[in-house]
Write a protein that holds these residues in place. Sequence first.
Motif, mmCIF file in Angstrom:
data_model
loop_
_atom_site.group_PDB
_atom_site.id
_atom_site.type_symbol
_atom_site.label_atom_id
_atom_site.label_comp_id
_atom_site.label_asym_id
_atom_site.label_seq_id
_atom_site.Cartn_x
_atom_site.Cartn_y
_atom_site.Cartn_z
ATOM 1 N N LYS A 134 0.831 -1.205 0.000
ATOM 2 C CA LYS A 134 0.000 0.000 0.000
ATOM 3 C C LYS A 134 0.864 1.253 0.000
ATOM 4 O O LYS A 134 0.582 2.230 -0.691
ATOM 5 C CB LYS A 134 -0.923 -0.015 1.229
ATOM 6 N N LYS B 28 -7.958 11.756 3.389
ATOM 7 C CA LYS B 28 -8.742 10.597 3.796
ATOM 8 C C LYS B 28 -8.303 10.080 5.164
ATOM 9 O O LYS B 28 -9.125 9.604 5.962
ATOM 10 C CB LYS B 28 -8.612 9.497 2.732
ATOM 11 N N ASP C 34 -13.517 7.184 8.774
ATOM 12 C CA ASP C 34 -14.838 6.548 8.890
ATOM 13 C C ASP C 34 -15.897 7.184 7.996
ATOM 14 O O ASP C 34 -17.062 6.780 8.038
ATOM 15 C CB ASP C 34 -15.316 6.597 10.347
ATOM 16 N N ILE D 160 -17.250 8.652 4.090
ATOM 17 C CA ILE D 160 -17.080 8.586 2.638
ATOM 18 C C ILE D 160 -16.651 9.974 2.172
ATOM 19 O O ILE D 160 -17.371 10.948 2.372
ATOM 20 C CB ILE D 160 -18.380 8.141 1.949
ATOM 21 N N ASN E 288 -11.291 3.864 -3.898
ATOM 22 C CA ASN E 288 -11.032 2.691 -3.056
ATOM 23 C C ASN E 288 -12.318 2.170 -2.406
ATOM 24 O O ASN E 288 -13.325 2.030 -3.073
ATOM 25 C CB ASN E 288 -9.951 3.019 -2.019
ATOM 26 N N GLU E 289 -12.279 1.893 -1.091
ATOM 27 C CA GLU E 289 -13.435 1.307 -0.416
ATOM 28 C C GLU E 289 -14.636 2.256 -0.427
ATOM 29 O O GLU E 289 -15.782 1.810 -0.467
ATOM 30 C CB GLU E 289 -13.073 0.939 1.023
ATOM 31 N N ASP E 290 -14.371 3.565 -0.363
ATOM 32 C CA ASP E 290 -15.471 4.529 -0.452
ATOM 33 C C ASP E 290 -16.231 4.351 -1.757
ATOM 34 O O ASP E 290 -17.470 4.382 -1.787
ATOM 35 C CB ASP E 290 -14.924 5.964 -0.374
ATOM 36 N N LYS F 116 -16.393 1.644 -3.642
ATOM 37 C CA LYS F 116 -17.122 0.370 -3.660
ATOM 38 C C LYS F 116 -18.434 0.480 -2.885
ATOM 39 O O LYS F 116 -19.484 0.026 -3.344
ATOM 40 C CB LYS F 116 -16.245 -0.731 -3.064
ATOM 41 N N ASP F 117 -18.363 1.088 -1.685
ATOM 42 C CA ASP F 117 -19.581 1.234 -0.872
ATOM 43 C C ASP F 117 -20.602 2.132 -1.556
ATOM 44 O O ASP F 117 -21.787 1.807 -1.636
ATOM 45 C CB ASP F 117 -19.226 1.818 0.504
ATOM 46 N N LYS G 238 -22.510 0.751 -4.670
ATOM 47 C CA LYS G 238 -23.591 -0.183 -4.345
ATOM 48 C C LYS G 238 -24.805 0.548 -3.804
ATOM 49 O O LYS G 238 -25.943 0.288 -4.204
ATOM 50 C CB LYS G 238 -23.091 -1.199 -3.321
ATOM 51 N N SER H 6 -12.414 2.519 -12.603
ATOM 52 C CA SER H 6 -11.127 2.456 -11.917
ATOM 53 C C SER H 6 -10.148 3.423 -12.549
ATOM 54 O O SER H 6 -10.237 3.767 -13.731
ATOM 55 C CB SER H 6 -10.557 1.034 -11.945
ATOM 56 N N LYS I 221 -24.597 6.462 6.597
ATOM 57 C CA LYS I 221 -23.221 6.801 6.282
ATOM 58 C C LYS I 221 -22.901 8.242 6.689
ATOM 59 O O LYS I 221 -23.777 9.096 6.757
ATOM 60 C CB LYS I 221 -22.944 6.631 4.784
#
Length: 882
Positions: free
Chosen positions: A7, A25, A30, A32, A45-47, A49-50, A53, A61, A92
């Motif tokens: 990373k 970030k 915690d 977005i 990144n994970e933000d 992906k969440d 959805k 990407s 969120k």
Amino acid sequence: MAKNANKQNLLDDDTPMMQQYQSIKKEFPDAILFFRMGDFYEMFNEDAKDASKLLDIALTSRNKNKPNAIPMCGVPHHSANMYISRLVKSGKTIAICEQMEDPKQTKGLVRREVVRVITPGTVLDDNLLDPKSHHFLVSLYFGKEQTGLAALDMSTGLFKVTELPPSAENLLQDELAKLDPKEILIPENTANGNGAGPPALSGTGYFIQPVEDWMFHHSQAHRILVEQFKTKTLDGFGCEAWPAAVSAAGALVQYLKETQKSALQHITSLSTFSTQDSMMLDQSTINSLELVQSSDGQRKHSLLGHLDATCTPLGARRLREWILKPLIRLEAIEQRLDLVGHYREHLLERNDLRERLKHIFDLERLLGKISMATCTPRDLIALKNSLRALPEIQEMIGRCPLPAMSAIRDGWDNLDNLYQGIDEQIEDDPPLNIKDGGLIKPGCDQELDRLKSIMKDSNQAIANLEAREKERTGIPQLKVGYNKIYGYYLEVTKKNLDRVPDDYIRKQSLVNAERFISPELKQYESEITGAEEKVQIIEQRLFHEVRQSVAAEGARIQAMAKRIGELDALLGFAQIAHQQNYCRPQMDDGDALRIQNGRHPLVELIDPNQPFIPNDTHLDCDEHQVAIITGPNMAGKSTYLRQVALIVLMAQIGCFVPAEEAEIGLVDRIFSRVGAQDHLQKGQSTFMVEMNETANILNNATRRSLIVLDEIGRGTSTFDGISIAWAIVEFLQGPGHIGAKTLFATHYHELTELERLFHSVKNYNVQIKEWNDQIIFLRKIVPGGADKSYGIHVARLAGLPEQVLQRANEVLFNLENSEYDEVGTPKLAQPQPPETGPQQLGLFGEVPPPLIQMIKRLDLDDLTPRQALEKLYELRDLLKKS
């Protein structure tokens, strides 16, 4: 370890912009992060992906098809509120990261900062706010001696605190139910492993936000509060001696300062409240009486929905507060009733006032947006238009002769200076966005007027230049144009290129033409473009000056919003009283409750074609303390119970009531145990919930309380249920016990024997008529007890098969003749006990034949001659059948 090293390598290889993103970030791990890039907010990144959805948007990407590909997605900045709303509803937290510099004016990386963090309790978007309810953020501090509770609606600035005994979990849960918080702050050291908080919050479903413990330290919390309110102590707010409340309130303000990045100008004060200041209502009572929402979760079919004839969100929110916290001071109740009565009778005055109120927008939430710098020019105009109505309303309420109006009329403030400030500077129909320009009126700034003149004259100047160039070059088709990419240009068709002067500079080639720029046109472009940018800068500066001047007067706006809300709610009461023919209740400090022809305020409106059957009520703490109400299902027992409780509550919020007459002694609490429910998440069955709620009533009711109980004991076996119900009635009545006024509806007609034992217990039943094996519900409450429950008749109405009904009648006949015991075993198959002599007929022995039951109930001494004669005729008919 390898994962972290990989990373880090990824980060080192990233562009400066991605390194900037990663740095920001880290500060909001915690949340977005909405990272502004031009016209979009990007997520990585994970933000990403969440968000992809939850928002159902495409996940792409960065560096696609490479080992260091980074998932990403984005939303347009102009429609970001819609997406933020959906994420917040999902629980969120959103961190908004904006570009702090103009990319056109910046060389290299644009500076970016998080300007606001949006959590479920801190939203300001109208799409997420219910205009008729407060949006509370709550902070809890669990001290050794007291639990501190602070509640703040950031959208309106309403801020209040209290302290509760740490052992009173039910009391805390009841207060939270009334506040309906969207987010609860707790110290990290009180959160369990799941961040769900202490036992009092388990299973509640609230959004729990653990925050650092230091925020709740008393010295830190006290300092942040006095800085916010610009005072030396908190004595003026009544909470200097409430350390737990101060800790909770200070942590809440600190949390807002960190998340909102704002001075919170509209949070100008806080108020203290005590659970003893108003009638106490527990969560069970609020739910069973359907005070703010019906059993199906709708506001429309609740008492709040019925009584809401308000014209403004200010009045609607005030009404909700009143319903959940009824008054217990006689003088305050009478003042409200006086005003409701006045405007009920003065129809024209009421209608005129309500028409003026319809022109008032939500002053509190407009102030919230103005103070938090999230307002638009149109919000300022909405405020101005609202203020325009204030002088007329002041003149109208000045004609009301009642002393009760002084609470609203005294200190009235038309906020003239704010109206003039907005009216003189902001255009009456401004653009939605301040960057669109055209929002400041002429005469406010000389430089702005000069620049606007240049822009206004530019079209004519360009037309003049085009005419001169046509004459100079001899090209009649020459034209001056403009687009956002290339700016101004001179366009010449290709067949006329030989006439182009030497001072023209080629700018763009097209299929049939060429575009040029000339020194003169370039100078015009520079002046016009410069003027547009300068106009935008000056207009934004003037707009923010107006906004700041309004925000600085937040306390005055809030004070007037409170007056408007109270006036609106009272006028709504008068409107409802007039429309529904409600009467003024006679209130006193006694213990009598007498209602003549009372009606259920909601049920009577269900079917206009079927008249509602009104009923009387007579309760006190002596001769008529407990009313046992028997009768079949669907006959109206629960409706009657709720109707009495609602009439008392309506009276104590200052509303007229659905009855011909009502005499009501002040009640300190209403307890309602009506309806069945379970709490499966807490591992509690229907019967356990019933017993918990009943225990709460028996442990907390006083002589001045009103208790309505429906079908206590039905969740267990018949004999257990009867025993519990019997013991509860004994506990409630008479000297040395609670002595509270009680309505007790039951199917256990055996409880009617209590009337013989206690002079304060009275029997009533819901009158019915039997006809050809059918029953007709007459909906009338009459003296006397029912001797059966008619359950099989109701089952027939529900459509059970005839075979089932016939067999049920056979089983019922056997049970009533004691052929079976309580668990269904035939008594003939059991060994008989030895003879012990004559047995007295008792409550739980064999069920005596109907004739013996009739003789037991026959007491001619208490009857009038006509009633005695009717009883004798009834006995004669029974003897004939025997």
